[in-house]
Design a protein around this motif. Structure first.
Motif, short mmCIF file in Angstrom:
data_model
loop_
_atom_site.label_atom_id
_atom_site.label_comp_id
_atom_site.label_asym_id
_atom_site.label_seq_id
_atom_site.Cartn_x
_atom_site.Cartn_y
_atom_site.Cartn_z
N PHE A 75 0.87 -1.17 0.00
CA PHE A 75 0.00 0.00 0.00
C PHE A 75 0.91 1.23 0.00
O PHE A 75 1.60 1.47 0.99
CB PHE A 75 -0.89 0.03 1.25
N ALA A 102 2.47 -4.61 3.23
CA ALA A 102 1.56 -5.18 4.22
C ALA A 102 1.71 -6.70 4.23
O ALA A 102 1.55 -7.34 5.27
CB ALA A 102 0.13 -4.79 3.90
N ASN A 117 -1.32 -7.22 15.79
CA ASN A 117 -2.11 -6.26 15.01
C ASN A 117 -1.24 -5.69 13.90
O ASN A 117 -0.10 -5.33 14.12
CB ASN A 117 -2.57 -5.08 15.90
N GLY A 118 -1.83 -5.64 12.70
CA GLY A 118 -1.10 -5.07 11.57
C GLY A 118 -0.14 -6.04 10.90
O GLY A 118 0.62 -5.65 10.01
N ALA A 119 -0.18 -7.31 11.29
CA ALA A 119 0.74 -8.30 10.73
C ALA A 119 0.45 -8.61 9.26
O ALA A 119 1.29 -9.15 8.55
CB ALA A 119 0.70 -9.59 11.54
N GLY A 120 -0.78 -8.27 8.82
CA GLY A 120 -1.13 -8.52 7.41
C GLY A 120 -2.11 -9.66 7.23
O GLY A 120 -2.34 -10.12 6.10
N LYS A 121 -2.76 -10.08 8.30
CA LYS A 121 -3.67 -11.24 8.24
C LYS A 121 -4.90 -10.94 7.38
O LYS A 121 -5.24 -11.71 6.47
CB LYS A 121 -4.09 -11.65 9.66
N THR A 122 -5.58 -9.84 7.68
CA THR A 122 -6.80 -9.50 6.93
C THR A 122 -6.46 -9.22 5.47
O THR A 122 -7.19 -9.61 4.56
CB THR A 122 -7.52 -8.30 7.57
N THR A 123 -5.34 -8.55 5.24
CA THR A 123 -4.91 -8.27 3.86
C THR A 123 -4.73 -9.59 3.11
O THR A 123 -5.13 -9.72 1.95
CB THR A 123 -3.60 -7.45 3.86
N GLN A 162 -14.04 -9.01 9.41
CA GLN A 162 -13.64 -8.67 10.78
C GLN A 162 -14.74 -7.85 11.45
O GLN A 162 -15.06 -8.05 12.61
CB GLN A 162 -12.31 -7.89 10.70
N HIS A 179 -7.47 -13.54 17.58
CA HIS A 179 -6.56 -13.10 18.64
C HIS A 179 -6.81 -13.86 19.93
O HIS A 179 -6.01 -13.81 20.84
CB HIS A 179 -6.72 -11.59 18.88
N1 LIG Z 1 -6.34 -0.43 2.30
C1 LIG Z 1 -5.20 -0.17 2.96
N2 LIG Z 1 -4.47 0.94 2.68
C2 LIG Z 1 -3.32 1.20 3.33
N3 LIG Z 1 -2.81 0.42 4.30
C3 LIG Z 1 -3.49 -0.69 4.63
C4 LIG Z 1 -4.71 -1.05 3.98
N4 LIG Z 1 -5.16 -2.20 4.52
C5 LIG Z 1 -4.26 -2.56 5.45
N5 LIG Z 1 -3.26 -1.66 5.52
C6 LIG Z 1 -2.08 -1.74 6.39
O1 LIG Z 1 -1.47 -2.99 6.18
C7 LIG Z 1 -1.03 -3.56 7.42
C8 LIG Z 1 -1.68 -4.90 7.63
O2 LIG Z 1 -3.07 -4.72 7.89
P1 LIG Z 1 -4.07 -5.92 8.16
O3 LIG Z 1 -5.41 -5.34 8.32
O4 LIG Z 1 -3.88 -6.94 7.11
O5 LIG Z 1 -3.52 -6.46 9.55
P2 LIG Z 1 -4.12 -7.59 10.50
O6 LIG Z 1 -3.04 -8.58 10.71
O7 LIG Z 1 -5.41 -8.07 10.00
O8 LIG Z 1 -4.31 -6.76 11.85
P3 LIG Z 1 -5.49 -6.88 12.99
O9 LIG Z 1 -5.10 -8.04 13.85
O10 LIG Z 1 -5.36 -5.58 13.73
O11 LIG Z 1 -6.79 -7.04 12.30
C9 LIG Z 1 -1.36 -2.54 8.50
O12 LIG Z 1 -0.21 -1.76 8.75
C10 LIG Z 1 -2.46 -1.71 7.87
O13 LIG Z 1 -2.45 -0.41 8.37
#
Ligand SMILES: Nc1ncnc2c1ncn2[C@@H]1O[C@H](COP(=O)(O)OP(=O)(O)OP(=O)(O)O)[C@@H](O)[C@H]1O
Ligand SMILES: [Mg+2]
Length: 252
Positions: A11, A16, A36-42, A83, A207
């Motif tokens: 991004f 990510a 948090n922010g590890a990139g799981k949802t992405t 989520q 989590h």
């Molecule tokens: N659409 C986007 N635009 C910019 N940055 C993004 C976007 N989506 C996610 N990110 C960034 O990418 C990184 C990974 O986000 P992600 O949501 O995949 O984390 P996660 O592991 O699901 O975290 P959580 O446990 O908090 O849900 C984070 O730093 C987030 O800020």
């Protein structure tokens, strides 16, 4: 069932997901954890076709699905939950389930004008399926409740129900236990196990470590967009690298 190979997602230059690779076997429950922010949802969004990847490959069964749009990936048997639950608040629980698209002919104006009996039959079948989904989730008592009135945990169950309406083979659950009270948490755990017993494959972001430890066959850990380690719940629990990642230290 699912193979992710060297996937990269940036991004605005921020990685990510960074050269991520892992595999999921059919008919297993796999946990995907990490800070948090590890990139799981992405990662989920990439697998489900909601986001395009910058590099790497995603395979469903043996089919490369990199560039497939979400609806096409859904047709291949993948369903996911979000989520933040996406139920339509002003509709009832059963309506929320019946709304999940499944190629009903009623959506086609021609069919709804000229083929009423077929549309009626399909509506009845759709209701039947929605009701059976509520039975599976043990939510039949909430059939006519507005989604807005559900508790956090009930919304998570409904979110799961919406995913199940598509009869998926592979189910991606993004934090099904977040904000859920302990009683409903047990129910969510039981439902996930029941899905495995029915031959489904489940990939689960969570989590809540108790949920992960109690129901997963295997756990994959991500940190800073990268694959860190995988193992059985017991192995992951006692892995110093995992602990380090959660404490926010840079891992080698
Ligand atoms: N659409 C986007 N635009 C910019 N940055 C993004 C976007 N989506 C996610 N990110 C960034 O990418 C990184 C990974 O986000 P992600 O949501 O995949 O984390 P996660 O592991 O699901 O975290 P959580 O446990 O908090 O849900 C984070 O730093 C987030 O800020
Ligand atoms: Mg997330």
């Amino acid at each position: 069932m699912l193979k992710v190979e060297n996937v990269v997602k940036e991004f605005d230059g921020f990685r990510a997901v960074d050269e991520l690779s892992f595999k999921i076997e059919k008919n297993t429950i796999t946990g995907l954890i990490g800070p948090n922010g590890a990139g799981k949802t992405t990662t989920f969004n990439i697998i489900a076709g909601a986001l395009n990847l910058d590099k790497g490959e995603v395979y469903l069964a043996d089919q490369k699905v990199n560039d497939y749009p979400a609806y096409q990936i859904a047709r291949l048997g993948l369903a996911r939950t979000f989520q933040i639950p996406r139920a339509l608040k002003k509709m009832t629980v059963i309506e929320n389930l019946m709304l999940v698209p499944n190629g009903q002919s009623g959506e086609n104006l021609f069919n709804s004008w000229f083929n009423r009996s077929r549309v009626k039959k399909e509506e009845a079948a759709n209701y039947q399926k929605a009701y059976q989904t509520l039975e599976f989730l043990e939510l039949t008592h909430l059939e006519d409740e507005l989604a807005a009135n559900l508790s956090g945990g009930q919304k998570k169950l409904l979110e799961m129900g919406r995913a199940l309406m598509a009869d998926p083979e592979l189910i991606l659950l993004d934090e099904p236990g977040a904000g859920v009270n302990p009683t409903l948490m047990n129910k969510i755990a039981e439902n996930i196990i029941k899905l495995k017993e029915r031959g489904k494959t489940i990939l689960l972001i969570e989590h809540n470590m108790d949920l992960i430890m109690n129901i997963c066959d295997k756990v994959i850990v991500m940190s800073d967009g990268r694959y860190l380690v995988e193992g059985t719940p017991a192995e992951i629990k006692s892995n110093p690298e995992v602990l380090k990642a959660y404490l926010g230290e840079k891992t080698a």
